[in-house]
Scaffold this motif. Structure first.
Motif, PDB file in Angstrom:
ATOM      1  N   PHE A  49       0.829  -1.199   0.000  1.00  0.00           N
ATOM      2  CA  PHE A  49       0.000   0.000   0.000  1.00  0.00           C
ATOM      3  C   PHE A  49       0.871   1.259   0.000  1.00  0.00           C
ATOM      4  N   GLY A  50       1.900   1.257   0.824  1.00  0.00           N
ATOM      5  CA  GLY A  50       2.831   2.392   0.867  1.00  0.00           C
ATOM      6  C   GLY A  50       3.527   2.596  -0.469  1.00  0.00           C
ATOM      7  N   PHE A  51       3.921   1.514  -1.114  1.00  0.00           N
ATOM      8  CA  PHE A  51       4.560   1.603  -2.423  1.00  0.00           C
ATOM      9  C   PHE A  51       3.594   2.223  -3.449  1.00  0.00           C
ATOM     10  N   CYS A  52       2.323   1.814  -3.415  1.00  0.00           N
ATOM     11  CA  CYS A  52       1.311   2.370  -4.337  1.00  0.00           C
ATOM     12  C   CYS A  52       1.123   3.868  -4.115  1.00  0.00           C
ATOM     13  N   ILE A  53       1.126   4.269  -2.862  1.00  0.00           N
ATOM     14  CA  ILE A  53       0.977   5.700  -2.557  1.00  0.00           C
ATOM     15  C   ILE A  53       2.165   6.480  -3.104  1.00  0.00           C
ATOM     16  N   LEU A  54       3.366   5.943  -2.945  1.00  0.00           N
ATOM     17  CA  LEU A  54       4.560   6.610  -3.480  1.00  0.00           C
ATOM     18  C   LEU A  54       4.501   6.720  -5.001  1.00  0.00           C
ATOM     19  N   ILE A  55       4.097   5.651  -5.668  1.00  0.00           N
ATOM     20  CA  ILE A  55       3.994   5.668  -7.134  1.00  0.00           C
ATOM     21  C   ILE A  55       2.927   6.668  -7.564  1.00  0.00           C
ATOM     22  N   PHE A  56       1.750   6.614  -6.940  1.00  0.00           N
ATOM     23  CA  PHE A  56       0.659   7.521  -7.284  1.00  0.00           C
ATOM     24  C   PHE A  56       1.064   8.976  -7.025  1.00  0.00           C
ATOM     25  N   GLY A  57       1.720   9.238  -5.920  1.00  0.00           N
ATOM     26  CA  GLY A  57       2.150  10.589  -5.578  1.00  0.00           C
ATOM     27  C   GLY A  57       3.217  11.152  -6.486  1.00  0.00           C
ATOM     28  N   SER A  58       3.912  10.278  -7.196  1.00  0.00           N
ATOM     29  CA  SER A  58       4.973  10.757  -8.086  1.00  0.00           C
ATOM     30  C   SER A  58       4.470  11.056  -9.499  1.00  0.00           C
ATOM     31  N   LEU A  59       3.204  10.791  -9.765  1.00  0.00           N
ATOM     32  CA  LEU A  59       2.663  11.072 -11.089  1.00  0.00           C
ATOM     33  C   LEU A  59       2.746  12.563 -11.386  1.00  0.00           C
ATOM     34  N   PRO A  60       3.023  12.924 -12.623  1.00  0.00           N
ATOM     35  CA  PRO A  60       3.186  14.345 -12.973  1.00  0.00           C
ATOM     36  C   PRO A  60       1.983  15.219 -12.634  1.00  0.00           C
ATOM     37  N   VAL A  61       0.777  14.679 -12.718  1.00  0.00           N
ATOM     38  CA  VAL A  61      -0.402  15.491 -12.441  1.00  0.00           C
ATOM     39  C   VAL A  61      -0.436  15.946 -10.982  1.00  0.00           C
ATOM     40  N   LEU A  62       0.239  15.225 -10.106  1.00  0.00           N
ATOM     41  CA  LEU A  62       0.236  15.573  -8.693  1.00  0.00           C
ATOM     42  C   LEU A  62       1.512  16.270  -8.244  1.00  0.00           C
ATOM     43  N   SER A  63       2.444  16.447  -9.139  1.00  0.00           N
ATOM     44  CA  SER A  63       3.733  16.999  -8.742  1.00  0.00           C
ATOM     45  C   SER A  63       3.661  18.504  -8.505  1.00  0.00           C
ATOM     46  N   PHE A  64       4.564  18.989  -7.681  1.00  0.00           N
ATOM     47  CA  PHE A  64       4.655  20.423  -7.393  1.00  0.00           C
ATOM     48  C   PHE A  64       4.873  21.204  -8.691  1.00  0.00           C
ATOM     49  N   ALA A  65       5.781  20.709  -9.535  1.00  0.00           N
ATOM     50  CA  ALA A  65       6.098  21.418 -10.785  1.00  0.00           C
ATOM     51  C   ALA A  65       4.874  21.514 -11.684  1.00  0.00           C
ATOM     52  N   SER A  66       4.118  20.434 -11.784  1.00  0.00           N
ATOM     53  CA  SER A  66       2.915  20.448 -12.621  1.00  0.00           C
ATOM     54  C   SER A  66       1.884  21.426 -12.073  1.00  0.00           C
ATOM     55  N   ASN A  67       1.681  21.377 -10.769  1.00  0.00           N
ATOM     56  CA  ASN A  67       0.718  22.301 -10.153  1.00  0.00           C
ATOM     57  C   ASN A  67       1.184  23.743 -10.276  1.00  0.00           C
ATOM     58  N   ARG A  68       2.460  23.970 -10.109  1.00  0.00           N
ATOM     59  CA  ARG A  68       3.003  25.326 -10.226  1.00  0.00           C
ATOM     60  C   ARG A  68       2.836  25.843 -11.651  1.00  0.00           C
ATOM     61  N   ASN A  69       3.110  24.988 -12.634  1.00  0.00           N
ATOM     62  CA  ASN A  69       2.933  25.393 -14.035  1.00  0.00           C
ATOM     63  C   ASN A  69       1.486  25.764 -14.326  1.00  0.00           C
ATOM     64  N   ARG A  70       0.542  25.008 -13.772  1.00  0.00           N
ATOM     65  CA  ARG A  70      -0.875  25.307 -13.990  1.00  0.00           C
ATOM     66  C   ARG A  70      -1.245  26.639 -13.339  1.00  0.00           C
ATOM     67  N   GLU A  71      -0.656  26.926 -12.166  1.00  0.00           N
ATOM     68  CA  GLU A  71      -0.964  28.183 -11.485  1.00  0.00           C
ATOM     69  C   GLU A  71      -0.379  29.398 -12.198  1.00  0.00           C
ATOM     70  N   PHE A  72       0.668  29.227 -12.941  1.00  0.00           N
ATOM     71  CA  PHE A  72       1.330  30.368 -13.561  1.00  0.00           C
ATOM     72  C   PHE A  72       1.067  30.487 -15.058  1.00  0.00           C
ATOM     73  N   VAL A  73      -0.054  29.923 -15.515  1.00  0.00           N
ATOM     74  CA  VAL A  73      -0.487  30.126 -16.902  1.00  0.00           C
ATOM     75  C   VAL A  73      -0.846  31.593 -17.097  1.00  0.00           C
ATOM     76  N   TYR A  74      -1.490  32.175 -16.084  1.00  0.00           N
ATOM     77  CA  TYR A  74      -1.886  33.587 -16.121  1.00  0.00           C
ATOM     78  C   TYR A  74      -1.153  34.319 -15.003  1.00  0.00           C
ATOM     79  N   ARG A  75      -0.544  35.418 -15.347  1.00  0.00           N
ATOM     80  CA  ARG A  75       0.188  36.196 -14.339  1.00  0.00           C
ATOM     81  C   ARG A  75      -0.787  37.044 -13.539  1.00  0.00           C
ATOM     82  N   PRO A  76      -0.394  37.449 -12.345  1.00  0.00           N
ATOM     83  CA  PRO A  76      -1.272  38.329 -11.552  1.00  0.00           C
ATOM     84  C   PRO A  76      -1.587  39.617 -12.321  1.00  0.00           C
ATOM     85  N   ILE A  77      -2.790  40.099 -12.146  1.00  0.00           N
ATOM     86  CA  ILE A  77      -3.239  41.285 -12.867  1.00  0.00           C
ATOM     87  C   ILE A  77      -2.651  42.550 -12.234  1.00  0.00           C
ATOM     88  N   GLU A  78      -2.329  43.487 -13.086  1.00  0.00           N
ATOM     89  CA  GLU A  78      -1.923  44.831 -12.666  1.00  0.00           C
ATOM     90  C   GLU A  78      -3.004  45.780 -13.177  1.00  0.00           C
TER      91      GLU A  78
END
Length: 182
Positions: free
Chosen positions: A7-36
């Motif tokens: 079970f722990g191994f499955c969680i590690l594998i699932f958590g390493s998927l790109p859709v859940l990664s910090f980099a993927s989430n960060r890229n999605r958040e920075f599609v649009y820059r903050p408004i000025e």
């Protein structure tokens, strides 16, 4: 033990998927820059800043600012920042909870308007939306001729929201808030 190890191994594998990664989430958040507002909003043109909703708790025992999540607060404060940038900005706020009454939502928005010292004439409520698709559909009754539309939502939700509003025939300006992966 074997089950827990597997079970722990499955969680590690699932958590390493790109859709859940910090980099993927960060890229999605920075599609649009903050408004000025000073440079991103057209001068002299009226603006409707639409703050997309999150869950709302109608419990009257709670103070108004405790009836919504931190996500809603971040979105509302970004809308407030845009609202304060010029006198021709109106704020449209979506408050979502299918079990709350219209009166509950109106009382909440009125209290938040008071807390932030907003002009009630420049603030309106969308109370029937339960999804971003609903918000895009219901916007038509609030958008005035010549108004520039600004969508205020969480940075990670902004790409999806912009797609929905653009598919509905609108050309909004993005105002991301609530960055989780700065």
């Amino acid at each position: 033990a074997a089950f827990l190890l597997g079970f722990g191994f499955c969680i590690l594998i699932f958590g390493s998927l790109p859709v859940l990664s910090f980099a993927s989430n960060r890229n999605r958040e920075f599609v649009y820059r903050p408004i000025e507002p000073a440079t991103d909003l057209k001068p002299g043109r009226p603006v409707l800043a639409f703050v997309l909703g999150t869950g709302f708790n109608p419990d009257p025992w709670l103070p108004p600012n405790s009836r919504v999540s931190g996500t809603f607060h971040a979105r509302l404060l970004e809308g407030y920042r845009i609202y304060r940038s010029r006198p021709n900005v109106r704020l449209l706020v979506s408050v979502a909870n299918e079990y709350a009454t219209l009166k509950d939502k109106q009382v909440f928005l009125s209290a938040m308007t008071d807390i932030l010292s907003l002009d009630p004439e420049r603030v309106d409520l969308v109370s029937q939306a339960e999804s971003t698709d609903d918000e895009a559909r219901l916007l038509a009754g609030h958008l005035r001729d010549g108004e520039q539309l600004v969508i205020v939502t969480s940075a990670s939700h902004m790409p999806r929201a912009m797609t929905i509003f653009q598919d509905a025939g609108m050309l909004p300006t993005a105002a991301p808030a609530d960055f989780q992966c700065p």
